[in-house]
Design a protein around this motif. Structure first.
Motif, PDB file in Angstrom:
ATOM      1  N   TYR A 172      -2.462   1.831   8.418  1.00 19.72           N
ATOM      2  CA  TYR A 172      -2.541   0.373   8.526  1.00 19.72           C
ATOM      3  C   TYR A 172      -2.612  -0.009  10.004  1.00 19.72           C
ATOM      4  CZ  TYR A 172      -0.981  -4.524   8.195  1.00 19.72           C
ATOM      5  OH  TYR A 172      -0.876  -5.897   8.303  1.00 19.72           O
ATOM      6  N   LEU A 220      -7.282  -0.912   6.762  1.00 21.50           N
ATOM      7  CA  LEU A 220      -6.603   0.030   5.877  1.00 21.50           C
ATOM      8  C   LEU A 220      -7.519   1.236   5.687  1.00 21.50           C
ATOM      9  CD1 LEU A 220      -5.545  -2.790   3.492  1.00 21.50           C
ATOM     10  CD2 LEU A 220      -3.887  -1.364   4.663  1.00 21.50           C
ATOM     11  N   PHE A 244       0.843  -1.195   0.000  1.00 22.27           N
ATOM     12  CA  PHE A 244       0.000   0.000   0.000  1.00 22.27           C
ATOM     13  C   PHE A 244       0.871   1.236   0.000  1.00 22.27           C
ATOM     14  CE2 PHE A 244       0.449  -1.583   4.310  1.00 22.27           C
ATOM     15  CZ  PHE A 244       0.874  -0.476   5.026  1.00 22.27           C
ATOM     16  N   VAL A 278      -4.019   0.320  -2.685  1.00 20.80           N
ATOM     17  CA  VAL A 278      -3.813  -0.864  -1.856  1.00 20.80           C
ATOM     18  C   VAL A 278      -3.840  -2.078  -2.776  1.00 20.80           C
ATOM     19  CG1 VAL A 278      -4.791  -2.331  -0.052  1.00 20.80           C
ATOM     20  CG2 VAL A 278      -4.862   0.159   0.193  1.00 20.80           C
TER      21      VAL A 278
END
Length: 270
Positions: free
Chosen positions: A201, A229, A195, A235
């Motif tokens: 995160y 996320l 990501f 991502v």
């Protein structure tokens, strides 16, 4: 300079990289497949962030050498803690264009990410395959105490600088942006591949300490945690987790250790 590369194959992809004279690409030890004879190969403990992208010699005298040695030791220590390979392999084309091939370690896809110096990329450990020497490789620790309790995803690879970095995962990839789903998505911790910087995160428990939370943890096959996320940015998720692949192989060999319910009842062969 953008790395000239082509990702080929289907179920088990590989990256074929074409190097200009003097251009260098490096990979984690064990990801190299083949090279042309005019491409030199050198194994080093240091990564580009510690001067490994170029032979710096003894600039700075004894103090410079000491700082370089301490920086290398710190990098190696971080990689040991993260369970990563201790060394990198560097490939440089000499006297003309050269070709090098790389691959991941699991059946699945590969992806070339272009860094512009503004946003870093983070990836699950073992995702890194290769990068040009202008890309710096580092280790990041995300999630704090929640990451530790989640078991997966606490240790991340971090890529900064300019240039191309190639990553690999298991199964097929899907690209998502949490902003398209209300700003937040929750996924199996083993499905996160990479990501962009700016994505927050974390790891959270599956449900609360109630009947449904216990049912999710014990019978749902996800264990106690999910990855979260949040934010806006790219991502990359993978459709196959290492744990599910390992369980499928055990079952095919007549040694299914997952049990009838998965989740907390899942065990691993010693």
């Amino acid at each position: 300079m953008t790395l000239q590369q082509e990702i080929v194959g289907n179920a088990m992809q590989m990256a074929v990289v074409n190097l200009d004279p003097g251009q260098t690409v490096y990979c984690e030890a064990g990801k190299f497949l083949f090279k042309t004879t005019n491409v030199t190969m050198e194994t080093r403990l240091s990564g580009p962030s510690g001067g490994g992208g170029q032979q710096g010699g003894g600039s700075g005298g004894m103090g410079g050498l000491l700082r370089q040695a301490m920086g290398t030791a710190m990098q190696v220590g971080q990689r040991m803690l993260a369970g990563e390979s201790l060394a990198f392999q560097y490939f440089t084309a000499q006297g003309g264009q050269g070709t090098v091939g790389f691959a991941g370690v699991l059946p699945g896809e590969m992806r070339a990410l272009e860094l512009d110096g503004r946003r870093a990329w983070f990836a699950e450990k073992d995702a890194f395959v290769a990068a040009e020497s202008s890309v710096e490789f580092g280790i990041a620790f995300a999630g704090g105490r929640t990451g530790m309790s989640g078991g997966e995803g606490f240790v991340l690879e971090k890529f900064t600088g300019h240039g191309t970095v190639i990553i690999a995962g298991a199964g097929n990839f899907i690209d998502l942006d949490p902003a398209d789903f209300g700003g937040r998505i929750e996924v199996d911790t083993g499905c996160v591949v990479a990501f962009e910087e700016g994505i927050r995160y974390g790891v959270q428990r599956v449900g609360g300490l109630n009947r449904q939370g216990v049912m999710n943890a014990v019978f749902g096959g996800e264990g106690l945690s999910l990855a979260t996320l949040e934010g806006q940015g790219r991502v990359i998720l993978q459709s196959l987790t290492i744990e599910s692949l390992a369980n499928a192989l055990k079952k095919a060999q007549g040694g299914d250790k997952q049990g009838p319910t998965g989740g907390l009842f899942s065990t691993h062969a010693g």
